[in-house]
Design an enzyme around this catalytic site. Structure first.
Site, PDB file in Angstrom:
ATOM      1  N   GLU A 189      40.414  38.238  34.939  1.00 60.86           N
ATOM      2  CA  GLU A 189      40.318  38.899  33.576  1.00 60.86           C
ATOM      3  C   GLU A 189      40.364  37.520  32.746  1.00 60.86           C
ATOM      4  OE1 GLU A 189      41.939  42.687  32.829  1.00 60.86           O
ATOM      5  OE2 GLU A 189      42.647  43.348  35.153  1.00 60.86           O
ATOM      6  N   HIS A 390      44.277  60.028  39.293  1.00 60.98           N
ATOM      7  CA  HIS A 390      44.327  58.036  37.966  1.00 60.98           C
ATOM      8  C   HIS A 390      45.902  58.132  38.455  1.00 60.98           C
ATOM      9  CE1 HIS A 390      45.639  55.034  34.625  1.00 60.98           C
ATOM     10  NE2 HIS A 390      44.770  54.584  35.252  1.00 60.98           N
ATOM     11  N   HIS A 391      46.349  56.973  39.067  1.00 60.44           N
ATOM     12  CA  HIS A 391      47.158  56.564  39.539  1.00 60.44           C
ATOM     13  C   HIS A 391      46.912  54.964  39.064  1.00 60.44           C
ATOM     14  CE1 HIS A 391      46.979  58.877  43.354  1.00 60.44           C
ATOM     15  NE2 HIS A 391      47.247  59.344  42.977  1.00 60.44           N
ATOM     16  N   HIS A 470      41.337  49.062  39.653  1.00 61.15           N
ATOM     17  CA  HIS A 470      42.011  48.256  38.615  1.00 61.15           C
ATOM     18  C   HIS A 470      42.214  47.281  38.838  1.00 61.15           C
ATOM     19  CE1 HIS A 470      38.968  49.801  35.285  1.00 61.15           C
ATOM     20  NE2 HIS A 470      38.632  50.204  36.167  1.00 61.15           N
ATOM     21  N   GLU A 489      37.409  46.948  38.989  1.00 60.75           N
ATOM     22  CA  GLU A 489      37.676  46.160  37.686  1.00 60.75           C
ATOM     23  C   GLU A 489      37.455  44.599  38.444  1.00 60.75           C
ATOM     24  OE1 GLU A 489      39.892  46.120  34.008  1.00 60.75           O
ATOM     25  OE2 GLU A 489      40.950  45.711  35.513  1.00 60.75           O
ATOM     26  N   GLU A 495      37.641  47.172  27.490  1.00 63.98           N
ATOM     27  CA  GLU A 495      38.377  47.279  27.214  1.00 63.98           C
ATOM     28  C   GLU A 495      38.928  45.849  26.323  1.00 63.98           C
ATOM     29  OE1 GLU A 495      40.844  48.371  30.856  1.00 63.98           O
ATOM     30  OE2 GLU A 495      42.127  46.834  30.488  1.00 63.98           O
TER      31      GLU A 495
HETATM   32  C1  NOJ Z   1      44.256  48.416  32.961  1.00 62.36           C
HETATM   33  C2  NOJ Z   1      42.704  49.578  33.196  1.00 62.36           C
HETATM   34  O1  NOJ Z   1      41.899  48.516  33.736  1.00 62.36           O
HETATM   35  C3  NOJ Z   1      42.567  49.617  32.385  1.00 62.36           C
HETATM   36  O2  NOJ Z   1      41.553  51.010  31.823  1.00 62.36           O
HETATM   37  C4  NOJ Z   1      43.762  51.270  31.932  1.00 62.36           C
HETATM   38  O3  NOJ Z   1      43.693  52.166  31.302  1.00 62.36           O
HETATM   39  C5  NOJ Z   1      45.150  50.863  31.829  1.00 62.36           C
HETATM   40  N1  NOJ Z   1      45.248  49.754  32.757  1.00 62.36           N
HETATM   41  C6  NOJ Z   1      46.191  51.827  32.457  1.00 62.36           C
HETATM   42  O4  NOJ Z   1      46.156  52.180  33.193  1.00 62.36           O
HETATM   43 CA    CA Z   2      42.384  46.009  33.671  1.00 63.41          CA
END
Ligand code: NOJ
Ligand code: CA
Length: 699
Positions: A189, A390-391, A470, A489, A495
């Site tokens: 990132e 979501h995990h 992610h 990701e 974000e």
């Molecule tokens: C990082 C992820 O990129 C994001 O999308 C997510 O909301 C947060 N972690 C929490 O899991």
């Molecule tokens: Ca991330």
């Protein structure tokens, strides 16, 4: 179901047992001669690869494009712990050739039909004695080449510990490189930057290069299975040297022969957009091993997500808890009303309170008391929407692996078809608990982590669940083999408008399109509609115009795209929102039309199962006028163009919301002989939908 490794082994065994019918074998006049060179060309004859041995008997390869060398003689080889290296003192025993010209279909993708056409050269090498044998397999396509090492079973190589690879890419040190640092804190990132190749330190792949001649290359790998990923290090002799990610115990990989390395890939194109239009990485992956994958569903999803990042709600429990039954139902209603397929809910499960990154002890089966999983999932299904699971693991791979079977069972029972996973934590700190209960820190491209990501994919596939990872390992095209690896990701998403010290600059997406995206789809979360806000009293900016946010749905490919912003922000701008409602995420064909790395890019795509075309154009901080010939449209049809363009005074900094929306009703129809003139603002873009108008309806 067979594991990825099982499939690889089966393929290697089959290739060893029976040369394919079209294979041809070269007679070796002087089998022992060190400088014997073998050539293999791309089907169109433009790429020419020569493979031979150096004076010390080390294999090396050279690549030319249109008669000019683009990769000079570059050494190859593998190192093992017990001094049984496969590096120098080798001889070539045999050369086999074959050619393939096929087409295959993607269940979902940026294009339905993929042309798989290449010439292959396989050299069998050995060194003194029968016990140091391996093969080098080269495949040369019109859009680049791949090669890999294949080590058959032999006495010295049953269980081996790999300590390194000497795979090198000797490209001009004056090439311009578009790269991301390999070992930085932020995983994949970090921002991409442009520099001379000779100034690179260690960078991750895909690495895009523009040679002084103007030819473009991209170096990456395909089919990363049971092996560590590589980064690329500059050294003045070899230029780019692969560095395999070590495990926390120092070795690179523990392997059982027979084995094959991932493909080492070089995309070659005369224009930058040729890199995007290439299918090399997919072609070098094995076909689908999941059988019927009709349960895998591309689409768009909203979610309890951006309000968390914006600090309006919390992941953890309490008064501002985001993942409540009530909030989830509101998002489900919003999705149902606008035809979106899924609703992601983050923060539904116990473990988010306190420092969840350091603790990384989530329960993947116990919801918070104010979240009724069963009721939410049922409500979603009744409204024709699916809950997206979501995990978040906080990077504790072993802890998650211990729970994931139960976790996927739970979601499967509630009709969940997609799960977003997450591995937040500093680079190189994924937690592995060994058989003695001791904890180790691993990198996400280590052999261990590569296997973990694949195990998650396989566990999910057994329940017909697809994955959006992610903080993943880099994408090497495994979506072909495991079509339930929908997206990931693995780069800076939107974000970063709220996280980190540096926001994504206006050139960011025009960089991603030619670098990160060469690996595969990305969950970038395009479509932010509120572009200026405060986080804890600090002003933040999304460095983009509104029109560019729309264009990103077309430019950055992903079979599932998020519609991330707060519902009220979309409802406040219904005209612009219409494009997000309309734009598909699954395509019959995709064509990158024009662009330069980090500057701008124009992409056109035809909807899968429909005849509409969509176009996205984005620019960096420079405003631009672009003339786009519409020759990609089929002949003999007339189209109505709905154009979402930057307004006259638009600018990401001073007027991000200025947008001109032309529904095309009052204007002339367009054909493939027309040229579309687009004006892009600084940090801006344009999004277009082309709808064919039947003869009878034309004015
Ligand atoms: C990082 C992820 O990129 C994001 O999308 C997510 O909301 C947060 N972690 C929490 O899991
Ligand atoms: Ca991330």
């Amino acid at each position: 179901m067979r594991t990825g490794r099982g499939v690889l082994l089966a393929i290697i065994a089959a290739l060893a047992a029976a040369p394919l019918p079209c294979a041809a074998m070269d007679d070796l006049a002087n089998p022992g001669e060190a400088d014997e060179g073998y050539r293999v060309e791309s089907p169109d004859g433009r790429i020419d690869v020569e493979v031979g041995l150096s004076d010390s008997g080390q294999p090396q390869y050279t690549v030319s494009f249109d008669g000019a060398v683009v990769v000079e003689a570059s050494p190859l080889g593998l190192y093992f712990a017990s001094r049984i290296d496969l590096v120098s003192g080798m001889r070539i025993d045999r050369a086999e050739r074959r050619s393939v010209d096929e087409r295959w279909e993607q269940p979902w993708g940026e294009r339905r039909v993929v042309l798989d056409r290449f010439n292959e050269l396989t050299l069998s090498l050995s060194a003194r004695g029968p016990d140091r044998r391996y093969r080098l397999r080269f495949r040369v396509y019109d859009d680049g080449l791949g090669f890999r090492y294949e080590v058959p079973e032999q006495n010295a190589y049953r269980s081996v510990t790999l300590t390194g690879e000497t795979t090198t890419f000797r490209v001009s040190r004056d090439a311009r490189a578009f790269s991301q640092p390999a070992d930085a804190e932020l995983r994949y990132e970090e921002l991409y930057t442009e520099s001379a190749l000779g100034l690179l330190d260690r960078v991750s792949s895909p690495l895009a290069l523009r040679l002084p001649s103007g030819v473009h290359l991209a170096i990456h790998e395909a089919a990363l299975v049971n092996y560590p990923g590589f980064s690329l290090e500059f050294d003045p002799v070899n230029m780019l040297q692969t560095v395999l990610r070590p495990s926390s115990e120092g070795y690179r990989a523990k392997l059982e022969a027979p084995f094959a390395t991932p493909w080492r890939t070089i995309q070659v194109a005369d224009r930058a957009v040729g890199l995007i239009n290439s299918s090399l990485i997919l072609n070098l992956n094995e076909p689908n091993v999941l059988g019927d994958v009709s349960w895998i569903e591309p689409g768009k999803f909203v979610g309890i997500w951006w309000a968390l990042h914006r600090g309006l709600w919390t992941w953890g429990g309490g008064e501002r808890h985001g993942a409540t039954t009530e909030n989830a139902k509101r998002y489900i209603d919003f999705a149902a009303e606008h035809g979106f397929d899924g609703v992601l809910v983050e923060g539904w499960n116990r473990g988010w309170d306190g420092d969840w990154v350091s603790n990384a002890q989530f329960s993947f089966t116990e919801p918070y008391a104010d979240f009724d999983l069963e009721a939410v999932a049922r409500y979603a299904r009744e409204r024709g929407v699916r809950l997206v699971g979501h995990h978040e693991t906080g990077g504790h791979m072993s802890y998650y692996a211990g729970q994931m079977e139960d976790a996927f069972d739970l979601y499967a029972r509630h009709g969940v078809r997609q799960v977003k996973t997450g591995y937040v934590g500093p680079a190189g700190s994924l937690k592995r608990i060994d058989d003695n209960g001791e904890q180790h820190n691993e990198w996400r491209d280590s052999q261990f982590a590569v296997a973990h990501y694949q195990a998650v994919l396989e566990a999910a596939a057994r329940r017909q669940i697809s994955i959006n990872t992610h903080e993943p390992v880099k994408d090497t095209g495994l979506r072909r083999t495991y079509p339930n690896w929908l997206t990931r990701e693995g780069s800076r998403g939107q974000e970063f408008a709220v996280w980190g010290e540096t926001p994504n600059p206006p050139e960011h997406e025009a960089m991603l399109a030619f670098t990160r995206m060469l690996g595969g789809p990305m969950d970038y979360t395009p479509g932010l509609f509120e572009l200026e806000f405060e986080i804890n009293g600090v002003p933040r900016r999304v460095q983009s115009t509104l029109a560019k946010q729309l264009a990103l749905y077309v430019v950055l490919y992903s079979p599932v795209h998020m519609v991330p912003d707060l519902p009220e922000n979309y409802l406040a701008r219904p005209d612009a929102f219409q494009f997000i409602v309309d734009v598909p995420t699954d395509w019959e064909e995709s064509i990158a039309l024009a662009g330069e790395i980090g500057d701008y890019v124009v992409v056109a795509r035809q909807e899968r199962g429909g005849s509409d075309w969509y176009l996205g154009a984005i620019t960096d901080e420079e405003p631009r006028r672009l003339s786009v010939p519409l020759d990609f449209l089929p002949e003999g049809r007339a189209y109505l163009a709905e154009i979402y363009a930057d307004g006259e005074d638009a600018h990401w900094g001073s007027a991000p919301y200025a947008i001109d929306i032309d529904r095309g009703d009052g204007t002339e129809l367009l054909t493939n002989e027309d040229t579309l003139e687009l004006g892009l603002a600084a940090g801006g873009g344009a999004a277009v939908r082309f709808r064919p108008v039947p003869e009878a309806d034309r004015p």
